[in-house]
Design an enzyme around this catalytic site. Sequence first.
Site, PDB file in Angstrom:
ATOM      1  N   ILE A  16      -2.577   4.517  -5.509  1.00 58.16           N
ATOM      2  CA  ILE A  16      -3.692   4.770  -4.495  1.00 58.16           C
ATOM      3  C   ILE A  16      -3.497   4.342  -3.167  1.00 58.16           C
ATOM      4  O   ILE A  16      -4.643   4.521  -2.389  1.00 58.16           O
ATOM      5  CB  ILE A  16      -4.949   4.233  -5.216  1.00 58.16           C
ATOM      6  CG1 ILE A  16      -4.881   2.663  -5.414  1.00 58.16           C
ATOM      7  CG2 ILE A  16      -5.327   5.115  -6.556  1.00 58.16           C
ATOM      8  CD1 ILE A  16      -6.227   2.127  -5.889  1.00 58.16           C
ATOM      9  N   GLY A  17      -2.634   3.485  -2.862  1.00 56.57           N
ATOM     10  CA  GLY A  17      -2.345   3.056  -1.538  1.00 56.57           C
ATOM     11  C   GLY A  17      -1.176   2.702  -1.222  1.00 56.57           C
ATOM     12  O   GLY A  17      -0.456   2.258  -2.195  1.00 56.57           O
ATOM     13  N   GLY A  19       1.382   0.351   1.832  1.00 59.66           N
ATOM     14  CA  GLY A  19       1.344  -0.508   3.222  1.00 59.66           C
ATOM     15  C   GLY A  19       2.730  -0.982   3.578  1.00 59.66           C
ATOM     16  O   GLY A  19       3.649  -0.801   2.852  1.00 59.66           O
ATOM     17  N   MET A  21       3.395  -3.949   3.582  1.00 59.00           N
ATOM     18  CA  MET A  21       3.825  -4.991   2.773  1.00 59.00           C
ATOM     19  C   MET A  21       3.751  -4.795   1.176  1.00 59.00           C
ATOM     20  O   MET A  21       4.634  -5.351   0.516  1.00 59.00           O
ATOM     21  CB  MET A  21       2.779  -6.088   2.742  1.00 59.00           C
ATOM     22  CG  MET A  21       3.092  -7.451   2.225  1.00 59.00           C
ATOM     23  SD  MET A  21       1.936  -8.588   2.039  1.00 59.00           S
ATOM     24  CE  MET A  21       0.485  -7.655   0.957  1.00 59.00           C
ATOM     25  N   ALA A  22       3.079  -3.695   0.713  1.00 65.58           N
ATOM     26  CA  ALA A  22       2.725  -3.709  -0.453  1.00 65.58           C
ATOM     27  C   ALA A  22       2.145  -2.107  -0.996  1.00 65.58           C
ATOM     28  O   ALA A  22       1.680  -1.817  -0.195  1.00 65.58           O
ATOM     29  CB  ALA A  22       1.992  -4.763  -1.350  1.00 65.58           C
ATOM     30  N   VAL A  24      -0.484  -0.175  -3.893  1.00 65.19           N
ATOM     31  CA  VAL A  24      -1.491  -0.552  -4.478  1.00 65.19           C
ATOM     32  C   VAL A  24      -1.542   0.466  -5.784  1.00 65.19           C
ATOM     33  O   VAL A  24      -1.560   1.764  -5.471  1.00 65.19           O
ATOM     34  CB  VAL A  24      -2.698  -0.609  -3.686  1.00 65.19           C
ATOM     35  CG1 VAL A  24      -3.892  -1.036  -4.604  1.00 65.19           C
ATOM     36  CG2 VAL A  24      -2.419  -1.812  -2.311  1.00 65.19           C
ATOM     37  N   LYS A  39      -1.694  -4.530  -6.727  1.00 63.99           N
ATOM     38  CA  LYS A  39      -0.986  -4.835  -5.519  1.00 63.99           C
ATOM     39  C   LYS A  39       0.570  -5.251  -5.936  1.00 63.99           C
ATOM     40  O   LYS A  39       0.447  -6.435  -6.259  1.00 63.99           O
ATOM     41  CB  LYS A  39      -1.559  -5.493  -4.389  1.00 63.99           C
ATOM     42  CG  LYS A  39      -0.910  -5.559  -3.003  1.00 63.99           C
ATOM     43  CD  LYS A  39      -1.566  -6.131  -1.686  1.00 63.99           C
ATOM     44  CE  LYS A  39      -2.476  -5.155  -1.245  1.00 63.99           C
ATOM     45  NZ  LYS A  39      -3.337  -5.435   0.039  1.00 63.99           N
ATOM     46  N   ASP A 133      -7.156 -10.501   9.259  1.00 62.21           N
ATOM     47  CA  ASP A 133      -6.780  -9.007   9.478  1.00 62.21           C
ATOM     48  C   ASP A 133      -7.949  -8.092   9.229  1.00 62.21           C
ATOM     49  O   ASP A 133      -7.843  -7.279   8.530  1.00 62.21           O
ATOM     50  CB  ASP A 133      -5.597  -8.486   8.590  1.00 62.21           C
ATOM     51  CG  ASP A 133      -4.875  -7.357   9.002  1.00 62.21           C
ATOM     52  OD1 ASP A 133      -5.039  -6.823  10.222  1.00 62.21           O
ATOM     53  OD2 ASP A 133      -4.223  -6.724   8.364  1.00 62.21           O
TER      54      ASP A 133
END
Length: 575
Positions: A16-17, A19, A21-22, A24, A39, A133
Site C-alpha cells: 500500500i505504500g 518510500g 527507506m521501506a 508498507v 513497514k 519529518d
Amino acid sequence: MAKQILAERYELIERIGDGGMAAVYRAHDQLLDRYVAVKILHPQFANDEEFIVRFKKEAQGAAKLSHVNIVNIYDVGEWEGKHFIVMEYVEGETLKNKIQREGQLSIRDVLDISGQICEALEHAHSHNLIHCDIKPHNILLKPNGQVKVADFGIARAASSSTMTYSGNVVGSVHYISPEQAQGNAITPKSDIYSLGVVIYEMLTGQVPFKGENVVSIALKHLQEMPAPIHELRPDVPPVVEAIVLKAMEKDPAKRFSSTQMILDIHKAQKMLFSEDEAADDPYATKILPRGQINELAAAERVPTTAGHSENSFLKSKKFIAILIVILLLGFLTGAFLSFGKFWSNAQVVVPNVVGQSQEAAKNILTSKNLRVQVTENYDADVPEGFVISQTPAAGETVKEDRLVTIYVSKGGEKISVPDVTGLTKEEAANQLSKAGLKVGDISEEFSDKPAGTVLRQSPNAGDKLEKGKSVDLIVSKGQEVKKSGVPDVIGDSLGSAKEIIQKMGFSVGSVTEQESDRPSGTVLSQSPQPASEAAEKSAINLVVAKQRTVKNSTKEPEPNNGSAGKDLSVGKKSN
C-alpha cells in the site's frame, strides 16, 4: 512479498505504500485477528549496522507513545534478514492527497487538522521524542475527520526530497526547519516549524519555498520569507496567518512550543467559529456581547446623582441577577437542543435508520418526535444517499426532541485515474495502488513495444473512478512472430537444398557430415522437420552424406606343413 507470512504471524496482503527507506504492506495479524500495517526496511539497509540500531531504538521509543492522534506501533522485529515495524492500519487518505484533490482547504478544516497534529506533537515532545519529518505525506486522515500522525522518530533515507549531512537524514527539504538545513541540533521547535509549513500549504495549496534542487530550497528556509498568505488567499483571517508566521520563525526561540500553539489554535477557533455556531442554533448557549449588556444597563438605569458612573450599575446586584437569568436561559435552551425537552418526562426509543435513504430516515425520526441533523461522508460500501450510521444508536432511550445525527453516504470517493500507459505491468500496478486503485483485467496483444508494456487502459487517464475500483490494462506481447511451413530438402544436394531454403524465407544453419552410402553432399536429414512450422528467417540445420572410408586388408596364405591333400580325419580303430 505479497501473500507471504512474516514472523509466522503477519500475512502480507497487499503493498500500500513505498518510500526511500521501506515498503508498507496491509497485513493480517493471525494471532490477534486484526488488520495491521507492516513497514519492511529495503534490503540495501539490511547490512547498515548503525542504521539498524537507530531504526530499532527510535521505533521502540515511538512504541511508548499512546495518543488518539498518533499511529500506534505494535511490534518491532527481524525475520529472515528483514527488519520490520508493525503498526496500526489506518483507513483513509494522507493530508497530501487531500491537498492535491482540494487545493486550498477551508479555514475550519485547517485549524481542526492543525490542532490535532499539534496535540500529537505535544504528547511526543513530553516523552522526549521528536518527529523530525512532519509533512502532509505523514499525516493520515480517517473518514470521520480524526487525524493520525505516522512515522514518529524514524529516520528517512536519502532521496531527492531529503537533505543529508554526515550520513544523517534530517528531514524532507520542503518542510525542514532552518536548523535542520544547517545540520544543527534538532529540537521540538523543529517540528513546530515543519507544522507551520504544512499549515501554509493547507491554506495556499502550495509549499512556501520552491527551487531547482534541494540545496536552493534549503537556503530559502535559511534566508528568505515566504510569500504572504493574504496575498495568495485574501480570505485567510489575520489571526490564522499570525499563527503560521510565528510557527515559521527562523529563530527557534521565537517559535511556539507545542502547548502554546494548541492554545492559540483553540483561541482562533473560538474567535472565528463559536459565534457562527451559535447563530446557526437559536437555542444554543451564547455569550452576551458587551454592546448588548450596555444597552440593557441603559434601559434599566434609574436617575442617579451626578457622582455615579455607568459602571455602578454593572456592579449592582440587579445587573448580576439579569445576567444570570440570561445565561441560565441560554443554558436551558442549549440543553433542550442537545437532549430534548429538558423539562419533559416523555421518552422515545431511537429507531434504527441505518441503511435507509436520507428522506426515509428523516421521516422515521421526525415521526418519533426527534430532530435530525445530516452529515455526509464518503463510503464505497453504502449507496449514495443512504444512511451509514447514526448517533444516538438505535435502541437508545432519549427525551423527545433529541437531536439525532445521521451519517449519509456520498458514495465512494472519486479519484482521477493516473496515466499508466508506457509503464510495465508492475510499475502500473504500483502507480494505481498509490492512487487508491487496483489492477483489473489484463489482456495481451502483439505490438512493437517491449513485452509487458501497458499499451492502453480503461478507464482512460484523467477519468474519475471510485476509490478502490479496478483499471483494466491491455499489455504488449511483443512483436508477432510469423511462421511458415518448412520445405522438404531431404535427398537433395547441398547446393540445391540451400537454394530452396533461402527462397522459402529461411536461412541455412549448421551443416554436418555423416558417412553414408548416398552420394557425397546429399541431404540425409534436416531440423526442423519437413512440413513443420518455424519462424520466418529462422535457421534450418542440415546433415549431408560423406563418402565412407574403405579399409585395405590382405589374406595371409595358410602354412604348408606337408599335410596338404591328405585326409586329416581320424578314423575309428576297429577291435
